[in-house]
Enzyme design. Structure first.
Site, PDB file in Angstrom:
ATOM      1  N   HIS B  62       0.841  -1.192   0.000  1.00  0.00           N
ATOM      2  CA  HIS B  62       0.000   0.000   0.000  1.00  0.00           C
ATOM      3  C   HIS B  62       0.878   1.244   0.000  1.00  0.00           C
ATOM      4  O   HIS B  62       2.096   1.166   0.153  1.00  0.00           O
ATOM      5  CB  HIS B  62      -0.980  -0.008   1.178  1.00  0.00           C
ATOM      6  N   HIS B  64       1.415   3.848   1.990  1.00  0.00           N
ATOM      7  CA  HIS B  64       1.953   4.586   3.122  1.00  0.00           C
ATOM      8  C   HIS B  64       3.478   4.525   2.996  1.00  0.00           C
ATOM      9  O   HIS B  64       4.048   3.481   2.665  1.00  0.00           O
ATOM     10  CB  HIS B  64       1.474   3.999   4.451  1.00  0.00           C
ATOM     11  N   ASP B  66       6.126   4.288   4.692  1.00  0.00           N
ATOM     12  CA  ASP B  66       7.035   3.307   5.293  1.00  0.00           C
ATOM     13  C   ASP B  66       7.002   1.965   4.556  1.00  0.00           C
ATOM     14  O   ASP B  66       7.754   1.051   4.894  1.00  0.00           O
ATOM     15  CB  ASP B  66       6.733   3.119   6.794  1.00  0.00           C
ATOM     16  N   HIS B  67       6.149   1.862   3.528  1.00  0.00           N
ATOM     17  CA  HIS B  67       6.092   0.621   2.757  1.00  0.00           C
ATOM     18  C   HIS B  67       6.610   0.789   1.329  1.00  0.00           C
ATOM     19  O   HIS B  67       6.709  -0.189   0.597  1.00  0.00           O
ATOM     20  CB  HIS B  67       4.661   0.069   2.749  1.00  0.00           C
ATOM     21  N   HIS B 142      -7.283  -1.649   6.013  1.00  0.00           N
ATOM     22  CA  HIS B 142      -6.402  -0.637   6.582  1.00  0.00           C
ATOM     23  C   HIS B 142      -6.967   0.736   6.200  1.00  0.00           C
ATOM     24  O   HIS B 142      -8.021   0.835   5.591  1.00  0.00           O
ATOM     25  CB  HIS B 142      -4.983  -0.866   6.036  1.00  0.00           C
ATOM     26  N   ASP B 212      -0.274  -3.653   6.193  1.00  0.00           N
ATOM     27  CA  ASP B 212      -0.845  -3.373   7.494  1.00  0.00           C
ATOM     28  C   ASP B 212      -2.324  -3.739   7.498  1.00  0.00           C
ATOM     29  O   ASP B 212      -2.993  -3.595   6.483  1.00  0.00           O
ATOM     30  CB  ASP B 212      -0.726  -1.886   7.790  1.00  0.00           C
TER      31      ASP B 212
END
Lengths: 305, 305
Positions: B62, B64, B66-67, B142, B212
């Site tokens: 996804h 976000h 941090d991914h 999420h 997540d």
């Protein structure tokens, strides 16, 4: 007034030997100014214990990834960490589109305010000023439009000679002007020239960041008498042709720019991934300019000495 | 057939204690599959000596940061390092726009070919297949559209009992079919059932990545009997409310999913920056599911045992 520089990354585009891409932080009078923000900048800040709280200005030289891929992560982490202070970002106009497609920094819900300052290219311009410091762009010649940055302390006040205050009974309200160079004039009459009343104040220091750029002697006039010059030296002298072809510089060329501009110190960076041992960069540049040092990550240089 | 997993990052969005954001690499039959690509992934590959040559497939769960913030840097470094092999990227449709505004991976001059596979969201779909492996999406719940990924080895051939080949004089051309479950049929006549001729082949292993996601029991049926399950546990049990509010999970919830799905092992990750010591995550989850381990960066887990 404190004025120092911490290197967080100084490798060229291809990461190598655990070295990180371009990023550095100037600390001036307790304000922090980040220059370039290669990938991993936020981790490097933590690793080298550079507090991020008072980083309020970030300057991006150009849009090659090794100079900005860490920006969106840093800006986003600021938010996640609850930052409230405004952040000013200076860089090529397209930079804001790159940020916005990933993180909506202009949204009212973003948590803190981001001000984006698109930079022109072609002439040196004043882009930041506060009571103590001026920041100018330095147009560099690279594959894409690139600005270096010149951080220049404002002229510091001269020291008034105590005896002269008594001798001329200098009124209190004129002191500030005299410290900044005014003569003593009362009722439109010149009482004493400034040189008689004052001694030089503390020196003003400056720092120039020149990366990335091909060898360009025109730089010397823009950064004349700079205290500390960071100049890229992607290659050693034997790769002069490759340097020119890729719009980069060599050790010797960086040293020549330092010499021509009358710099106090030269810091070399943007090292090619070809080299594990960087000592030869310093050694080679010193054959032209003795005050040469390696801008190794984790190192802090005092600009005001 | 080798099947292992190396964790390159397993921290949640706020970097903390030198821990890196989500990124892991599956090695299956000498092919590498990267799952998520948080900032610094390319440095983590070097640090943990994961050869990048045969990473030909990258799966992004996804958008976000941090991914995926490390993806553009990795893709760009592949080019700078002279990569020639095609690269397949699987992720939310917008991901390709984010890459293209920074690096023109579709340009004929890019150096290697990038294939982008936009992923649907809502149902588990087969998105990759080769002779040995299948990859399915796992719809997660999420804050934004998120897919987990299920890596499933294809059924491995059964072993023919040597004596039966002699006993029935099994023709050579029927061997392959029998290994994959066919009965021995000659001239349309059933000679022997498969069970009589064969023994079970090697087991097929599987790996599910679920990050997540909020706690979602519906997952259990999709990942039924998975060999190893990575399930996010951003929070400890005492933050169950916060987990729900932020569409994340707790230790206990991850363990419940592992139990319900009949997983062989549970790996916990996506740890909150609140925690320096991660041991309590493992201890707490083990109260529900004993085969729980921490997905610490730098660790390699064998999936095929």
């Amino acid at each position: 007034m404190d004025f120092d520089l911490t290197i967080l990354g100084s490798n060229s585009a291809v990461p190598a030997f655990g070295r990180h891409p371009s990023c550095q932080v100037i600390n001036h009078n307790n304000q922090k100014y980040m220059i370039d923000c290669g990938e991993g900048a936020q981790f490097q800040l933590s690793k080298y214990k550079v507090k991020r709280g008072n980083i309020n200005h970030i300057f991006i030289s150009h849009l090659h990834g090794d100079h900005y891929f860490g920006l969106v992560g840093l800006v986003n982490s600021f938010r996640l960490n609850g930052r409230k202070d405004d952040l000013h970002i200076y860089g090529p106009p397209k930079l804001i589109d790159i940020i916005l497609i990933q993180v909506d920094v202009f949204s009212p819900e973003f948590g803190y305010k981001v001000h984006f300052h698109p930079l022109n290219y072609g002439e040196s311009e004043l882009i930041f000023e506060n009571d103590y410091l001026l920041v100018y762009t330095i147009p560099l010649v690279h594959k894409t439009e690139t600005n270096g940055f010149l951080f220049k302390e404002k002229v510091k006040p001269r020291k008034i000679i105590r005896e002269k205050i008594l001798e001329y009974d200098i009124p209190r309200h004129l002191i500030a002007d005299i410290r900044f160079g005014a003569d003593l004039v009362i009722d439109r009459k010149l009482i004493a020239k400034n040189e008689e009343l004052t001694e030089p104040g503390k020196p003003s220091f400056s720092y120039a960041y020149c990366s990335d750029t091909v060898y360009n002697p025109d730089l010397a006039s823009i950064i004349k008498d700079v205290t500390v010059l960071y100049h890229e030296a992607t290659f050693m002298h034997d790769f002069e042709d490759k340097a020119a072809e890729r719009y980069h510089s060599t050790t010797i060329q960086a040293a020549k720019i330092a010499e021509m501009s009358g710099a106090g110190k030269l810091l070399l960076g943007h090292f090619s991934a070809r080299h594990y041992d960087l000592q030869p960069f310093q050694d080679e540049a010193r054959t032209v300019f003795s005050e040469t040092y390696l801008a190794l990550e984790g190192t802090t240089f005092n600009i005001s000495e």
